[in-house]
Design a protein around this motif. Structure first.
Motif, PDB file in Angstrom:
ATOM      1  N   THR A 142     -14.615   3.605  -5.553  1.00 41.50           N
ATOM      2  CA  THR A 142     -14.148   2.234  -5.263  1.00 41.50           C
ATOM      3  C   THR A 142     -15.334   1.427  -4.991  1.00 41.50           C
ATOM      4  O   THR A 142     -15.155   0.013  -5.097  1.00 41.50           O
ATOM      5  CB  THR A 142     -13.221   2.123  -4.059  1.00 41.50           C
ATOM      6  OG1 THR A 142     -13.873   2.429  -2.863  1.00 41.50           O
ATOM      7  CG2 THR A 142     -12.100   3.139  -4.130  1.00 41.50           C
TER       8      THR A 142
ATOM      9  N   HIS B  60      -8.827  -5.014   6.535  1.00 41.16           N
ATOM     10  CA  HIS B  60      -9.514  -4.459   5.214  1.00 41.16           C
ATOM     11  C   HIS B  60      -8.646  -4.436   3.855  1.00 41.16           C
ATOM     12  O   HIS B  60      -8.934  -4.372   2.850  1.00 41.16           O
ATOM     13  CB  HIS B  60     -10.309  -3.163   5.218  1.00 41.16           C
ATOM     14  CG  HIS B  60     -11.291  -3.051   6.383  1.00 41.16           C
ATOM     15  ND1 HIS B  60     -12.517  -3.759   6.105  1.00 41.16           N
ATOM     16  CD2 HIS B  60     -11.308  -2.724   7.605  1.00 41.16           C
ATOM     17  CE1 HIS B  60     -13.269  -3.470   7.239  1.00 41.16           C
ATOM     18  NE2 HIS B  60     -12.543  -2.766   8.218  1.00 41.16           N
ATOM     19  N   LEU B  61      -7.531  -5.115   3.930  1.00 37.15           N
ATOM     20  CA  LEU B  61      -6.658  -5.419   2.842  1.00 37.15           C
ATOM     21  C   LEU B  61      -7.069  -6.914   2.407  1.00 37.15           C
ATOM     22  O   LEU B  61      -6.850  -7.122   1.203  1.00 37.15           O
ATOM     23  CB  LEU B  61      -5.273  -5.671   3.382  1.00 37.15           C
ATOM     24  CG  LEU B  61      -4.482  -4.357   3.565  1.00 37.15           C
ATOM     25  CD1 LEU B  61      -2.918  -4.516   3.897  1.00 37.15           C
ATOM     26  CD2 LEU B  61      -4.559  -3.332   2.507  1.00 37.15           C
TER      27      LEU B  61
ATOM     28  N   VAL C 211     -10.191  -2.411  -5.068  1.00 38.42           N
ATOM     29  CA  VAL C 211      -9.230  -1.353  -4.416  1.00 38.42           C
ATOM     30  C   VAL C 211      -9.815  -0.825  -2.815  1.00 38.42           C
ATOM     31  O   VAL C 211     -11.068  -0.706  -2.897  1.00 38.42           O
ATOM     32  CB  VAL C 211      -9.024  -0.016  -5.404  1.00 38.42           C
ATOM     33  CG1 VAL C 211      -8.129   0.826  -4.684  1.00 38.42           C
ATOM     34  CG2 VAL C 211      -8.939  -0.224  -6.622  1.00 38.42           C
ATOM     35  N   GLN C 212      -9.014  -0.841  -1.959  1.00 40.95           N
ATOM     36  CA  GLN C 212      -9.679  -0.382  -0.405  1.00 40.95           C
ATOM     37  C   GLN C 212      -8.651   0.648  -0.143  1.00 40.95           C
ATOM     38  O   GLN C 212      -7.548   0.948  -0.518  1.00 40.95           O
ATOM     39  CB  GLN C 212      -9.238  -1.481   0.352  1.00 40.95           C
ATOM     40  CG  GLN C 212      -9.462  -1.119   1.818  1.00 40.95           C
ATOM     41  CD  GLN C 212     -10.964  -0.743   1.904  1.00 40.95           C
ATOM     42  OE1 GLN C 212     -11.770  -1.683   1.675  1.00 40.95           O
ATOM     43  NE2 GLN C 212     -11.358   0.244   2.300  1.00 40.95           N
ATOM     44  N   SER C 213      -9.500   1.789   0.230  1.00 36.42           N
ATOM     45  CA  SER C 213      -9.055   3.043   0.500  1.00 36.42           C
ATOM     46  C   SER C 213      -9.204   3.502   1.862  1.00 36.42           C
ATOM     47  O   SER C 213     -10.149   2.945   2.627  1.00 36.42           O
ATOM     48  CB  SER C 213      -9.654   4.072  -0.091  1.00 36.42           C
ATOM     49  OG  SER C 213     -10.932   4.243   0.213  1.00 36.42           O
TER      50      SER C 213
ATOM     51  N   VAL D  34      -8.517  -7.781  -1.605  1.00 36.66           N
ATOM     52  CA  VAL D  34      -8.556  -6.593  -2.511  1.00 36.66           C
ATOM     53  C   VAL D  34      -7.292  -6.691  -3.399  1.00 36.66           C
ATOM     54  O   VAL D  34      -6.026  -7.623  -2.916  1.00 36.66           O
ATOM     55  CB  VAL D  34      -8.613  -5.226  -1.768  1.00 36.66           C
ATOM     56  CG1 VAL D  34      -9.955  -5.295  -1.183  1.00 36.66           C
ATOM     57  CG2 VAL D  34      -7.336  -5.196  -1.020  1.00 36.66           C
TER      58      VAL D  34
ATOM     59  N   TYR E 214      -5.329  -3.697  -4.542  1.00 35.24           N
ATOM     60  CA  TYR E 214      -4.674  -2.508  -4.440  1.00 35.24           C
ATOM     61  C   TYR E 214      -5.290  -1.831  -3.089  1.00 35.24           C
ATOM     62  O   TYR E 214      -6.380  -1.926  -2.732  1.00 35.24           O
ATOM     63  CB  TYR E 214      -4.651  -1.673  -5.471  1.00 35.24           C
ATOM     64  CG  TYR E 214      -4.132  -2.214  -6.907  1.00 35.24           C
ATOM     65  CD1 TYR E 214      -2.863  -1.816  -7.085  1.00 35.24           C
ATOM     66  CD2 TYR E 214      -4.746  -2.844  -7.807  1.00 35.24           C
ATOM     67  CE1 TYR E 214      -2.069  -2.643  -8.109  1.00 35.24           C
ATOM     68  CE2 TYR E 214      -4.126  -3.375  -8.880  1.00 35.24           C
ATOM     69  CZ  TYR E 214      -3.087  -3.151  -9.027  1.00 35.24           C
ATOM     70  OH  TYR E 214      -2.377  -3.987 -10.278  1.00 35.24           O
ATOM     71  N   ALA E 215      -4.338  -1.069  -2.691  1.00 39.07           N
ATOM     72  CA  ALA E 215      -4.490  -0.393  -1.311  1.00 39.07           C
ATOM     73  C   ALA E 215      -3.866   0.919  -1.134  1.00 39.07           C
ATOM     74  O   ALA E 215      -2.747   0.983  -1.772  1.00 39.07           O
ATOM     75  CB  ALA E 215      -4.248  -1.206   0.056  1.00 39.07           C
TER      76      ALA E 215
ATOM     77  N   VAL F 102      -1.402  -5.119  -3.096  1.00 39.32           N
ATOM     78  CA  VAL F 102      -1.412  -5.833  -1.951  1.00 39.32           C
ATOM     79  C   VAL F 102      -0.911  -7.299  -2.551  1.00 39.32           C
ATOM     80  O   VAL F 102      -1.489  -8.002  -3.228  1.00 39.32           O
ATOM     81  CB  VAL F 102      -2.751  -5.981  -1.493  1.00 39.32           C
ATOM     82  CG1 VAL F 102      -2.955  -6.694  -0.333  1.00 39.32           C
ATOM     83  CG2 VAL F 102      -3.527  -4.611  -1.214  1.00 39.32           C
TER      84      VAL F 102
ATOM     85  N   ALA G 204       0.852  -1.218   0.026  1.00 39.45           N
ATOM     86  CA  ALA G 204       0.040  -0.014   0.110  1.00 39.45           C
ATOM     87  C   ALA G 204       0.815   0.985  -0.109  1.00 39.45           C
ATOM     88  O   ALA G 204       1.886   1.185   0.186  1.00 39.45           O
ATOM     89  CB  ALA G 204      -0.973  -0.046   1.214  1.00 39.45           C
TER      90      ALA G 204
END
Length: 453
Positions: free
Chosen positions: A51, A75-76, A32-34, A79, A81-82, A225, A2
């Motif tokens: 997202t 929360h990774l 994708v997690q932000s 997914v 990408y982070a 990730v 990330a």
């Protein structure tokens, strides 16, 4: 794993860069997690709009370092990408002295590299001094590279590149001055997503910006990730749910939209069925609810429409007077007062449960708060201490005879006596994050269950 998007100060374009990267990745059908550093509500709304996944707040003041790490790791999972959007300048912390709760603090805590956004609109060779200073100020921080924002011309860009070349610091993005990508703002920051016309067009432009203006060969290595990290475990709340869900009416519309997703998740994990309704447009409360939840937002912007919905105001008033457990913070507190006097000094009738009027003004009340309860409330027992956050441009014309909270600032200095406990209502300007304190919503839901029995 990330990447953290940081700024050399506020207003340099962190959100634009973040949304451009998120938009481009999501246009490639990536998961994708932000995340957002700090107590912000509106930036995560934009993240989620792009997202289609709730943005998560990472704030060690409102929760803890342990919770931040667990929330991030949890929360990774699942997914591709982070990305983490920082807060203020890279080293600006909660106290204004150390860097606790700063973007740098989170970068160290989560062991993430930093992408530094620099506003180049009024500098050329000095960009090297800025980049060098930020890279060397704390050797524990790893700068992945810089984004040069608001570049004026090819000649301007050449000067910037020449200045940075001796540092051997990768330039991972170059954004020219934009006149077609503007996110509107108002007195408390950005305008929420639900109020922006042609938001899809804006996101399309951001995605194109993301595609054209960044070095994806390097960025992808930082943002992707890894498999093992994505499958790592994190402790989660695993309560015993009641057989019958506890129905809680939650005000969710353009006037009330400030909710931490973690708070909503915890309520549901504890057995709540969240029933959304709109004080703007619904004539009555949802049927069979056992509790009320009013988050923050912009009731002052929609005061005329809220006032016009007399049946909803009366329904809320009757429910609270008859003892339904209710929780209101900031905008919710304002809605439950007798009136809101807006910035143009027009007065609009509200629910009227609280014997006070809300006055809008120019003074901004902002900061972390340590709140100590002066009496029992539906959320907290007497003498409980909690950390929260205030962010508003209004004040109340009266305070309770026995206020709910004694409020102190981050430095421990006394700020005010504030908040209301009436009937089974807890109302305050203080926003709370329950991630480290699930006993708070558990106490609230216990009262809700009793009300419905």
């Amino acid at each position: 794993m990330a990447l953290i998007i940081a700024g050399e100060r506020s207003g340099v374009g962190k959100t634009t860069v973040t949304l451009a990267l998120l938009s481009f990745l999501c246009r490639q059908q990536q998961r994708v997690q932000s995340f957002k550093v700090g107590p912000d509500y509106i930036d995560p709304m934009f993240h989620q709009r792009v997202t289609e996944r709730p943005g998560r707040n990472l704030d060690p003041v409102l929760t803890s370092e342990r919770y931040v790490q667990e929330c991030f790791n949890q929360h990774l999972r699942g997914v591709d990408y982070a990305l983490v959007e920082g807060v203020m300048g890279l080293f600006d912390g909660a106290s204004g002295q150390g860097d606790w709760a700063s973007t740098a603090h989170l970068a160290r805590l989560l062991q993430l590299p930093v992408l530094l956004v620099i506003d180049c609109s009024r500098l050329s060779r000095s960009v090297a001094a800025i980049a060098h200073g930020y890279r060397s100020f704390d050797p524990r921080i790893k700068l992945a590279g810089v984004v040069l924002n608001r570049v004026g011309s090819d000649r301007h860009l050449e000067l910037l590149k020449n200045a940075l070349e001796p540092l051997q610091l990768p330039i991972l993005g170059v954004l020219r001055r934009q006149d077609k990508i503007t996110i509107p703002a108002r007195h408390l920051g950005l305008v929420p997503t639900a109020e922006i016309n042609q938001l899809d067009t804006l996101i399309d432009r951001l995605a194109q910006l993301g595609k054209d203006c960044f070095n994806w060969e390097i960025l992808e290595q930082h943002l992707k990730v890894g498999k093992l990290k994505a499958e790592s475990s994190a402790s989660q709340l695993q309560p015993s749910k009641p057989e019958t869900p506890i129905r809680v009416a939650i005000a969710r519309d353009r006037a009330f939209s400030f909710y931490y997703q973690d708070n909503l998740d915890i309520l549901q994990q504890l057995g709540a069925q969240l029933v959304p309704w709109s004080p703007l447009t619904d004539a009555a409360l949802p049927t069979g609810v056992q509790g009320l939840y009013f988050g923050g937002g912009f009731p002052e912007v929609f005061a005329q429409q809220l006032a016009a919905n007399t049946s909803a105001r009366e329904a809320v008033r009757r429910a609270i007077l008859t003892g339904i457990p209710a929780y209101a913070e900031c905008g919710g507190l304002m809605y439950l007062s007798e009136q809101i006097r807006d910035f143009e000094e027009h007065s609009w009738s509200m629910v009227g449960v609280l014997p006070t009027t809300t006055l809008m003004g120019k003074r901004l009340t902002l900061g972390y708060r340590q709140a100590t309860t002066m009496q029992d409330s539906p959320l907290l027992p007497v003498a409980a201490k909690v950390w929260g956050h205030e962010f508003h441009r209004s004040e109340q014309t009266a305070i309770a005879e026995k206020p709910l909270f004694e409020i102190r600032g981050y430095d421990g200095g006394k700020v005010a006596m504030e908040g209301w406990k009436m009937y089974r209502l807890h109302a305050s300007y203080v926003h709370l994050h329950w991630g480290e304190s699930p006993e708070i919503p558990a106490r609230f839901l216990t009262l809700c269950r009793q009300f419905g029995s």
